[in-house]
Design a protein around this motif. Structure first.
Motif, PDB file in Angstrom:
ATOM      1  N   GLN A   1       0.836  -1.203   0.000  1.00 45.76           N
ATOM      2  CA  GLN A   1       0.000   0.000   0.000  1.00 45.76           C
ATOM      3  C   GLN A   1       0.870   1.251   0.000  1.00 45.76           C
ATOM      4  O   GLN A   1       0.556   2.242  -0.669  1.00 45.76           O
ATOM      5  CB  GLN A   1      -0.921  -0.011   1.225  1.00 45.76           C
ATOM      6  CG  GLN A   1      -2.057  -1.010   1.128  1.00 45.76           C
ATOM      7  CD  GLN A   1      -2.889  -1.069   2.406  1.00 45.76           C
ATOM      8  OE1 GLN A   1      -2.456  -0.626   3.474  1.00 45.76           O
ATOM      9  NE2 GLN A   1      -4.092  -1.610   2.293  1.00 45.76           N
ATOM     10  N   THR A   2       1.968   1.186   0.740  1.00 45.93           N
ATOM     11  CA  THR A   2       2.868   2.339   0.820  1.00 45.93           C
ATOM     12  C   THR A   2       3.554   2.605  -0.515  1.00 45.93           C
ATOM     13  O   THR A   2       3.538   3.737  -1.022  1.00 45.93           O
ATOM     14  CB  THR A   2       3.938   2.120   1.911  1.00 45.93           C
ATOM     15  OG1 THR A   2       3.287   1.953   3.176  1.00 45.93           O
ATOM     16  CG2 THR A   2       4.896   3.302   1.980  1.00 45.93           C
ATOM     17  N   VAL A   3       4.177   1.570  -1.095  1.00 43.77           N
ATOM     18  CA  VAL A   3       4.926   1.794  -2.336  1.00 43.77           C
ATOM     19  C   VAL A   3       4.000   2.095  -3.510  1.00 43.77           C
ATOM     20  O   VAL A   3       4.421   2.748  -4.476  1.00 43.77           O
ATOM     21  CB  VAL A   3       5.847   0.602  -2.671  1.00 43.77           C
ATOM     22  CG1 VAL A   3       6.845   0.373  -1.561  1.00 43.77           C
ATOM     23  CG2 VAL A   3       5.056  -0.668  -2.971  1.00 43.77           C
ATOM     24  N   SER A   4       2.754   1.636  -3.455  1.00 43.78           N
ATOM     25  CA  SER A   4       1.838   1.898  -4.564  1.00 43.78           C
ATOM     26  C   SER A   4       1.474   3.372  -4.682  1.00 43.78           C
ATOM     27  O   SER A   4       0.906   3.798  -5.696  1.00 43.78           O
ATOM     28  CB  SER A   4       0.562   1.063  -4.418  1.00 43.78           C
ATOM     29  OG  SER A   4      -0.192   1.490  -3.298  1.00 43.78           O
ATOM     30  N   GLN A   5       1.792   4.160  -3.635  1.00 44.80           N
ATOM     31  CA  GLN A   5       1.564   5.599  -3.722  1.00 44.80           C
ATOM     32  C   GLN A   5       2.557   6.272  -4.657  1.00 44.80           C
ATOM     33  O   GLN A   5       2.325   7.387  -5.121  1.00 44.80           O
ATOM     34  CB  GLN A   5       1.675   6.226  -2.323  1.00 44.80           C
ATOM     35  CG  GLN A   5       0.713   5.658  -1.293  1.00 44.80           C
ATOM     36  CD  GLN A   5      -0.733   5.721  -1.742  1.00 44.80           C
ATOM     37  OE1 GLN A   5      -1.216   6.792  -2.124  1.00 44.80           O
ATOM     38  NE2 GLN A   5      -1.423   4.593  -1.704  1.00 44.80           N
ATOM     39  N   ASP A   6       3.658   5.575  -4.923  1.00 49.21           N
ATOM     40  CA  ASP A   6       4.668   6.084  -5.852  1.00 49.21           C
ATOM     41  C   ASP A   6       4.353   5.562  -7.252  1.00 49.21           C
ATOM     42  O   ASP A   6       4.235   4.350  -7.464  1.00 49.21           O
ATOM     43  CB  ASP A   6       6.059   5.619  -5.415  1.00 49.21           C
ATOM     44  CG  ASP A   6       7.144   6.070  -6.381  1.00 49.21           C
ATOM     45  OD1 ASP A   6       7.568   5.236  -7.201  1.00 49.21           O
ATOM     46  OD2 ASP A   6       7.549   7.240  -6.327  1.00 49.21           O
ATOM     47  N   GLU A   7       4.196   6.470  -8.197  1.00 45.05           N
ATOM     48  CA  GLU A   7       3.760   6.064  -9.538  1.00 45.05           C
ATOM     49  C   GLU A   7       4.754   5.132 -10.217  1.00 45.05           C
ATOM     50  O   GLU A   7       4.370   4.193 -10.907  1.00 45.05           O
ATOM     51  CB  GLU A   7       3.519   7.292 -10.412  1.00 45.05           C
ATOM     52  CG  GLU A   7       2.222   8.010 -10.113  1.00 45.05           C
ATOM     53  CD  GLU A   7       1.766   8.856 -11.273  1.00 45.05           C
ATOM     54  OE1 GLU A   7       2.641   9.410 -11.979  1.00 45.05           O
ATOM     55  OE2 GLU A   7       0.547   8.938 -11.508  1.00 45.05           O
ATOM     56  N   GLU A   8       6.036   5.394 -10.049  1.00 43.24           N
ATOM     57  CA  GLU A   8       7.043   4.540 -10.688  1.00 43.24           C
ATOM     58  C   GLU A   8       6.958   3.117 -10.143  1.00 43.24           C
ATOM     59  O   GLU A   8       7.110   2.149 -10.890  1.00 43.24           O
ATOM     60  CB  GLU A   8       8.438   5.114 -10.466  1.00 43.24           C
ATOM     61  CG  GLU A   8       9.534   4.344 -11.173  1.00 43.24           C
ATOM     62  CD  GLU A   8      10.872   5.060 -11.135  1.00 43.24           C
ATOM     63  OE1 GLU A   8      11.863   4.427 -10.710  1.00 43.24           O
ATOM     64  OE2 GLU A   8      10.913   6.237 -11.544  1.00 43.24           O
ATOM     65  N   ALA A   9       6.696   2.984  -8.862  1.00 46.76           N
ATOM     66  CA  ALA A   9       6.563   1.666  -8.253  1.00 46.76           C
ATOM     67  C   ALA A   9       5.267   0.990  -8.682  1.00 46.76           C
ATOM     68  O   ALA A   9       5.229  -0.224  -8.905  1.00 46.76           O
ATOM     69  CB  ALA A   9       6.615   1.778  -6.730  1.00 46.76           C
ATOM     70  N   ARG A  10       4.206   1.759  -8.803  1.00 47.25           N
ATOM     71  CA  ARG A  10       2.910   1.182  -9.167  1.00 47.25           C
ATOM     72  C   ARG A  10       2.883   0.686 -10.605  1.00 47.25           C
ATOM     73  O   ARG A  10       2.401  -0.403 -10.895  1.00 47.25           O
ATOM     74  CB  ARG A  10       1.808   2.223  -8.955  1.00 47.25           C
ATOM     75  CG  ARG A  10       0.418   1.708  -9.319  1.00 47.25           C
ATOM     76  CD  ARG A  10      -0.632   2.793  -9.186  1.00 47.25           C
ATOM     77  NE  ARG A  10      -1.945   2.302  -9.575  1.00 47.25           N
ATOM     78  CZ  ARG A  10      -3.026   3.066  -9.679  1.00 47.25           C
ATOM     79  NH1 ARG A  10      -2.949   4.366  -9.399  1.00 47.25           N
ATOM     80  NH2 ARG A  10      -4.186   2.551 -10.047  1.00 47.25           N
ATOM     81  N   TRP A  11       3.413   1.515 -11.521  1.00 44.17           N
ATOM     82  CA  TRP A  11       3.312   1.201 -12.938  1.00 44.17           C
ATOM     83  C   TRP A  11       4.581   0.568 -13.508  1.00 44.17           C
ATOM     84  O   TRP A  11       4.579   0.117 -14.645  1.00 44.17           O
ATOM     85  CB  TRP A  11       2.983   2.470 -13.734  1.00 44.17           C
ATOM     86  CG  TRP A  11       1.668   3.072 -13.379  1.00 44.17           C
ATOM     87  CD1 TRP A  11       1.469   4.201 -12.631  1.00 44.17           C
ATOM     88  CD2 TRP A  11       0.368   2.593 -13.722  1.00 44.17           C
ATOM     89  NE1 TRP A  11       0.133   4.458 -12.499  1.00 44.17           N
ATOM     90  CE2 TRP A  11      -0.579   3.479 -13.170  1.00 44.17           C
ATOM     91  CE3 TRP A  11      -0.093   1.501 -14.469  1.00 44.17           C
ATOM     92  CZ2 TRP A  11      -1.946   3.309 -13.304  1.00 44.17           C
ATOM     93  CZ3 TRP A  11      -1.464   1.326 -14.614  1.00 44.17           C
ATOM     94  CH2 TRP A  11      -2.369   2.221 -14.039  1.00 44.17           C
ATOM     95  N   ASN A  12       5.652   0.566 -12.731  1.00 47.08           N
ATOM     96  CA  ASN A  12       6.934   0.062 -13.217  1.00 47.08           C
ATOM     97  C   ASN A  12       7.362   0.777 -14.500  1.00 47.08           C
ATOM     98  O   ASN A  12       7.806   0.160 -15.475  1.00 47.08           O
ATOM     99  CB  ASN A  12       6.870  -1.454 -13.428  1.00 47.08           C
ATOM    100  CG  ASN A  12       6.946  -2.207 -12.115  1.00 47.08           C
ATOM    101  OD1 ASN A  12       7.969  -2.181 -11.439  1.00 47.08           O
ATOM    102  ND2 ASN A  12       5.851  -2.850 -11.741  1.00 47.08           N
ATOM    103  N   LEU A  13       7.211   2.091 -14.467  1.00 52.74           N
ATOM    104  CA  LEU A  13       7.627   2.964 -15.563  1.00 52.74           C
ATOM    105  C   LEU A  13       8.181   4.253 -14.965  1.00 52.74           C
ATOM    106  O   LEU A  13       7.664   4.730 -13.946  1.00 52.74           O
ATOM    107  CB  LEU A  13       6.452   3.316 -16.481  1.00 52.74           C
ATOM    108  CG  LEU A  13       5.996   2.253 -17.482  1.00 52.74           C
ATOM    109  CD1 LEU A  13       4.668   2.666 -18.110  1.00 52.74           C
ATOM    110  CD2 LEU A  13       7.045   2.018 -18.555  1.00 52.74           C
ATOM    111  N   PRO A  14       9.219   4.830 -15.588  1.00 55.71           N
ATOM    112  CA  PRO A  14       9.729   6.124 -15.102  1.00 55.71           C
ATOM    113  C   PRO A  14       8.649   7.197 -15.184  1.00 55.71           C
ATOM    114  O   PRO A  14       7.769   7.154 -16.053  1.00 55.71           O
ATOM    115  CB  PRO A  14      10.880   6.428 -16.061  1.00 55.71           C
ATOM    116  CG  PRO A  14      11.255   5.113 -16.652  1.00 55.71           C
ATOM    117  CD  PRO A  14       9.991   4.314 -16.723  1.00 55.71           C
TER     118      PRO A  14
END
Length: 457
Positions: A152-165
């Motif tokens: 839940q924490t890392v999914s707030q970061d877009e790069e972590a959620r989508w695996n894209l820069p």
């Protein structure tokens, strides 16, 4: 401690070395080769181990954004380059388990206990990482205990959620406001294995029968394209060694037919390596093809591919943007300009591209594309056709470039072409309002852009 080559620990260690190579700027295929050399893996004797290392490395790079964010959350101090990558490999496997994939038959699934145990063994086996075996154990066990909260924490970061820069996501949002999420999700799907049937030797229907006789299921998805239900090593594919088929994405198979070649033509294939489109052109008609490639090693692959197909072309090591260095002065009937680009349309096959490419590269590539096409245009005969191709989904390398060419190239007439093909979809409306050749387009392909220009006679 020496690890057996068939152990998950040994394979994770090799994958970690390859992943580290990508982190340091090396393309994933070369990073895997470097890791295999470091582990002293023989290409023939250790083929299964090399394949496992490759699979683990590709899985990890596809989830690089998520795993890097997790390591940052779980480790208070930098653990060292190889340990960092080993944790990423282990977390990628545990994430697949969370998504319900790791236990599927044939997917190489491992239990959580096995992943943790083998990651610790991998760390303990190397002098450079042995000190961190306790850290690896603690980090992975903490992830298993706190997985829901951590995700839940890392999914707030877009790069972590989508695996894209982040800059890549911005490009997608701006270009495709209604489709960007679908496109972002598509980069982590596994692409199909698609073959191009050499219909001068065997029909698609005949080849499908040959596949069935070999116990392989396939479906016709284009004029010459056959998609395999399950991927196989090329050595096992019927007719591959004999040149009856080649591995080529269905979208890429549109390039040669769009050139509309006929017997006796002089054709230039610019930026030709590894030679897939060169071979396809030669399968379509009795023509003379000049294939230009700037990299000598990649040019050698053109020779290899043509030899397997039983075809010949004039292969020149040269810069397509500097024709004065290699052109013989005779104009061409057709020019295929498959130019260098961001490769944003083929990320599901090359997951490292998104991490190696930089936003600043786009402007440089746009200028290079314009330079190549502008320099090649005088080499085209009046009445001849130039096909512009990129494996990009960014409009700055596609439609915006086509509009620039139409305005800048003397005597250029824009012809009907598929335009922008998005991964897994058919072509959208072209600039002229026609879905060019939509009925004949395959339903699952990589991302490409196609434009065609004819020189006024």
């Amino acid at each position: 401690m020496r690890l057996p080559h068939d152990s998950l620990a040994f394979q994770m260690l090799g994958a970690a070395a390859a992943v580290r190579g990508v982190h340091e700027g090396t393309a994933l295929p070369q990073a895997i080769e470097d890791a295999a050399a470091q582990l002293r893996l023989d290409r023939v004797r250790d083929a299964a181990t090399r394949g496992a290392v490759q699979d683990l490395a590709y899985r990890t790079v596809r989830q690089f954004g998520t795993t890097r964010a997790l390591v940052t959350q779980l480790v208070t101090r930098p653990p060292g380059a190889l340990v960092d990558s080993l944790l990423a490999v282990a977390l990628a496997l545990l994430l697949e388990g969370e998504q319900g994939e790791a236990e599927k038959p044939g997917r190489g699934g491992y239990s959580e206990f096995t992943v943790v145990d083998q990651a610790v063994s991998a760390a303990a086996s190397e002098p450079k990482t042995a000190h961190a075996r306790g850290l690896v154990n603690a980090v992975l066990r903490r992830f298993l205990r706190e997985r829901k909260t951590l995700m839940q924490t890392v999914s707030q970061d877009e790069e972590a959620r989508w695996n894209l820069p982040g800059w890549w996501l911005t490009q997608l949002r701006n270009a495709y406001p209604d489709q960007w999420q679908t496109l972002a999700e598509s980069v982590n799907t596994r692409p199909p294995m698609t073959l191009r049937v050499n219909t001068s030797r065997i029909s698609v229907a005949q080849y499908l029968t040959q596949l069935a006789n070999a116990g392989m299921a396939g479906t016709a998805v284009g004029t010459q394209a056959v998609r395999l239900v399950r991927a196989f090593p090329v050595a096992q594919v019927p007719g591959f060694a004999e040149g009856d088929v080649s591995v080529q994405d269905a979208g890429a198979q549109l390039a040669a037919p769009l050139c509309e070649v006929s017997d006796g033509m002089r054709v230039l294939d610019a930026c030709a390596a590894p030679g897939g489109k060169t071979g396809h052109l030669l399968e379509l008609a009795d023509i003379h093809v000049t294939a230009v490639e700037t990299d000598a090693q990649r040019a050698a692959r053109i020779h290899d591919n043509l030899a397997r197909l039983g075809q010949n072309a004039e292969v020149i090591v040269g810069d397509a943007s500097r024709p004065k260095d290699w052109w013989d002065g005779q104009q061409f009937d057709r020019i295929l300009a498959d130019v260098p680009c961001s490769a944003s349309g083929i990320v599901r096959r090359h997951p490292d591209i998104r991490w190696l490419r930089r936003e600043s590269d786009i402007g440089r590539l746009i200028n290079e594309q314009r330079r190549i096409v502008s320099q090649l245009w005088p080499l085209l005969k009046p009445g001849g056709i130039l096909v512009y191709v990129t494996c990009s989904i960014f409009p700055t390398e596609g439609e915006e470039q086509a509009l620039w060419f139409g305005a800048q190239l003397p005597d250029a007439i824009r012809l009907q072409a598929p335009g922008q093909l998005l991964p897994g979809t058919k072509a959208p409306e072209t600039a002229s309002g026609d879905a060019a050749g939509e009925a004949s387009l395959p339903s699952d392909h990589d991302g490409f852009y196609y434009a065609r220009f004819q020189k006024r006679a």
